[in-house]
Design a protein around this motif. Structure first.
Motif, PDB file in Angstrom:
ATOM      1  N   VAL A  93       0.981  -1.051   0.059  1.00  0.00           N
ATOM      2  CA  VAL A  93       0.067  -0.053   0.032  1.00  0.00           C
ATOM      3  C   VAL A  93       1.040   1.191  -0.010  1.00  0.00           C
ATOM      4  CG1 VAL A  93      -1.943   1.469   1.211  1.00  0.00           C
ATOM      5  CG2 VAL A  93      -1.765  -1.285   1.133  1.00  0.00           C
ATOM      6  N   ASP A  94       0.830   2.110  -1.173  1.00  0.00           N
ATOM      7  CA  ASP A  94       1.646   3.132  -1.145  1.00  0.00           C
ATOM      8  C   ASP A  94       3.251   2.749  -1.092  1.00  0.00           C
ATOM      9  OD1 ASP A  94      -0.572   4.915  -1.304  1.00  0.00           O
ATOM     10  OD2 ASP A  94      -0.399   5.278   0.970  1.00  0.00           O
ATOM     11  N   ILE A 125     -15.664   7.507  -0.452  1.00  0.00           N
ATOM     12  CA  ILE A 125     -14.584   6.202  -0.375  1.00  0.00           C
ATOM     13  C   ILE A 125     -15.623   5.074  -1.152  1.00  0.00           C
ATOM     14  CG2 ILE A 125     -14.178   4.414   1.225  1.00  0.00           C
ATOM     15  CD1 ILE A 125     -12.885   6.559   2.988  1.00  0.00           C
ATOM     16  N   HIS A 126     -16.786   5.011  -0.715  1.00  0.00           N
ATOM     17  CA  HIS A 126     -17.824   3.897  -1.427  1.00  0.00           C
ATOM     18  C   HIS A 126     -17.862   4.067  -3.006  1.00  0.00           C
ATOM     19  CE1 HIS A 126     -20.945   0.671  -0.784  1.00  0.00           C
ATOM     20  NE2 HIS A 126     -21.208   1.171  -2.055  1.00  0.00           N
ATOM     21  N   SER A 127     -17.888   5.380  -3.469  1.00  0.00           N
ATOM     22  CA  SER A 127     -18.024   5.638  -4.996  1.00  0.00           C
ATOM     23  C   SER A 127     -16.875   5.282  -5.447  1.00  0.00           C
ATOM     24  CB  SER A 127     -18.192   7.208  -5.143  1.00  0.00           C
ATOM     25  OG  SER A 127     -18.228   7.289  -6.427  1.00  0.00           O
ATOM     26  N   GLN A 128     -15.438   5.514  -4.760  1.00  0.00           N
ATOM     27  CA  GLN A 128     -14.286   5.261  -5.634  1.00  0.00           C
ATOM     28  C   GLN A 128     -13.955   3.960  -5.716  1.00  0.00           C
ATOM     29  OE1 GLN A 128     -11.024   7.926  -4.515  1.00  0.00           O
ATOM     30  NE2 GLN A 128     -12.471   8.911  -3.026  1.00  0.00           N
ATOM     31  N   TYR A 286      -5.339  -2.930  -5.235  1.00  0.00           N
ATOM     32  CA  TYR A 286      -5.475  -3.503  -3.981  1.00  0.00           C
ATOM     33  C   TYR A 286      -4.853  -2.537  -2.852  1.00  0.00           C
ATOM     34  CZ  TYR A 286      -4.846  -6.963  -0.122  1.00  0.00           C
ATOM     35  OH  TYR A 286      -4.942  -7.667   0.755  1.00  0.00           O
ATOM     36  N   GLY A 287      -3.904  -1.875  -2.992  1.00  0.00           N
ATOM     37  CA  GLY A 287      -3.163  -1.125  -2.172  1.00  0.00           C
ATOM     38  C   GLY A 287      -4.380  -0.106  -1.844  1.00  0.00           C
ATOM     39  N   GLU A 288      -5.007   0.561  -2.796  1.00  0.00           N
ATOM     40  CA  GLU A 288      -5.752   1.887  -2.900  1.00  0.00           C
ATOM     41  C   GLU A 288      -7.198   1.280  -2.137  1.00  0.00           C
ATOM     42  OE1 GLU A 288      -7.080   3.424  -6.460  1.00  0.00           O
ATOM     43  OE2 GLU A 288      -5.053   3.932  -7.136  1.00  0.00           O
ATOM     44  N   VAL A 289      -7.608   0.167  -2.288  1.00  0.00           N
ATOM     45  CA  VAL A 289      -8.808  -0.324  -1.385  1.00  0.00           C
ATOM     46  C   VAL A 289      -8.184  -0.766   0.250  1.00  0.00           C
ATOM     47  CG1 VAL A 289     -10.362  -2.520  -1.387  1.00  0.00           C
ATOM     48  CG2 VAL A 289      -9.845  -1.390  -3.719  1.00  0.00           C
ATOM     49  N   ILE A 290      -7.178  -1.237   0.250  1.00  0.00           N
ATOM     50  CA  ILE A 290      -6.953  -1.380   1.527  1.00  0.00           C
ATOM     51  C   ILE A 290      -6.767  -0.048   2.296  1.00  0.00           C
ATOM     52  CG2 ILE A 290      -5.087  -2.273   3.278  1.00  0.00           C
ATOM     53  CD1 ILE A 290      -6.627  -4.518   2.129  1.00  0.00           C
TER      54      ILE A 290
END
Length: 318
Positions: A93-94, A125-128, A286-290
């Protein structure tokens, strides 16, 4: 083995250091090798208690949804790595390992301003994440479409001689084509090869003697050529079928063969490009979602803290 974390909230009365020190002391006595981490929560704009309670159910639903999307992406990563035979890479993540990100989490003020209402941040967040899931579906569908085309070609080239593509088994010198002569391709059961060799010259008139040659054999059938006069070809097909021999329709074309070869190479290259692109996208997404999921943990614990302790709420640690 995946790491497991416990999240504990402490009610702060006079000093935040006092309960933290007590927990450290107790943990060190009973599990000296268990690390503890502060889970620092920023001062978020929670609004009224009623608005926070109303948001609670939506936070739980969003948390479950985002967690599900993260599992989808992770499974896709595992599938892509398995198909390619590539060594599994550590998820980040990042740019840092997930464990390090979670234990050293710092709120991204630029991305999620603490002065914004919680409802706006949660909905954003939900929208992204929803957009990420939609993008995943499109990318996976495109990749699977190319894979399906390749699988269809491979099935044609590796199936039974009764149905498979014969273009890669037949060479130009195997075929005789003239104004009067034609070469047919016969699919003969393996157990009937002696019968074929003994009878093909008599299945009709005007069959070229000793013209049959075996080109290929699989577990069930053998592929033979036979040359005869063009005007008796239909009669030969009928008589061959009655004896259990299948005459495959085939017309050799070097241009068509080269075109099929180029199409196969193009699809193989497209598949590899799409696989590589999808895998890199999955790593990033995956990193963005976490990251989104971790932010929702903050909101969820805000809700729990407010419900349990009222104002002000304590800090968190892992």
């Amino acid at each position: 083995m995946a790491s497991r974390y416990w999240m504990v909230s402490l009610s702060v009365q006079n000093s935040a250091t006092s309960p933290w020190g007590k927990v450290q002391e107790q943990i060190s006595r009973n599990a000296f090798d268990t690390p503890l981490y502060h889970f620092n929560i920023p001062n978020l704009r929670v609004g009224t208690l009623d608005s926070l309670l109303a948001l609670g159910d939506d936070i739980l639903k969003s948390n479950s949804y985002i967690e599900g999307v993260s599992h989808k992406i992770r499974r896709q990563i595992e599938e892509l790595e398995r198909v390619s035979g590539a060594e599994s890479n550590a998820l980040t993540v990042d740019g840092v390992p997930v464990d390090s990100y979670l234990t050293r989490f710092v709120w991204d003020e630029a991305r999620y301003p603490t002065m914004s209402p919680l409802r706006d941040i949660v909905d954003g967040i939900h929208s992204q994440v929803s957009k990420i899931e939609d993008d995943l579906k499109v990318r996976v569908a495109e990749y699977n479409n190319v894979r399906s085309q390749l699988n269809a070609i491979n099935r044609k080239q590796s199936g039974s001689l009764a149905v498979r593509d014969l273009s890669n088994l037949v060479k130009p010198e195997d075929i005789v084509t003239s104004e009067n002569l034609v070469t047919l391709l016969a699919v003969v059961p393996k157990y009937s090869q002696k019968d074929w060799l003994a009878s093909y010259e008599t299945l009709t008139n005007y069959v070229v003697p000793r013209s049959s040659k075996k080109l290929f054999e699989d577990n069930e059938y053998a592929l033979y050529t036979v040359t005869l006069f063009r005007r008796v070809a239909d009669n030969f097909r009928t008589n061959a079928r009655e004896k259990g021999f299948q005459i495959r329709d085939f017309e050799f074309s070097s241009e068509a063969h080269e075109s099929r070869k180029q199409e196969l190479e193009r699809l193989m290259q497209d598949q590899e490009n799409l696989r590589s692109s999808l895998l890199q996208w999955c790593y990033t997404s995956y990193g963005e979602v976490i990251s989104f999921l971790n932010c929702l943990f903050h909101f969820l614990w805000h809700h729990i803290q407010q419900d349990r302790y009222g104002w002000p709420f304590s800090y968190m640690f892992w």
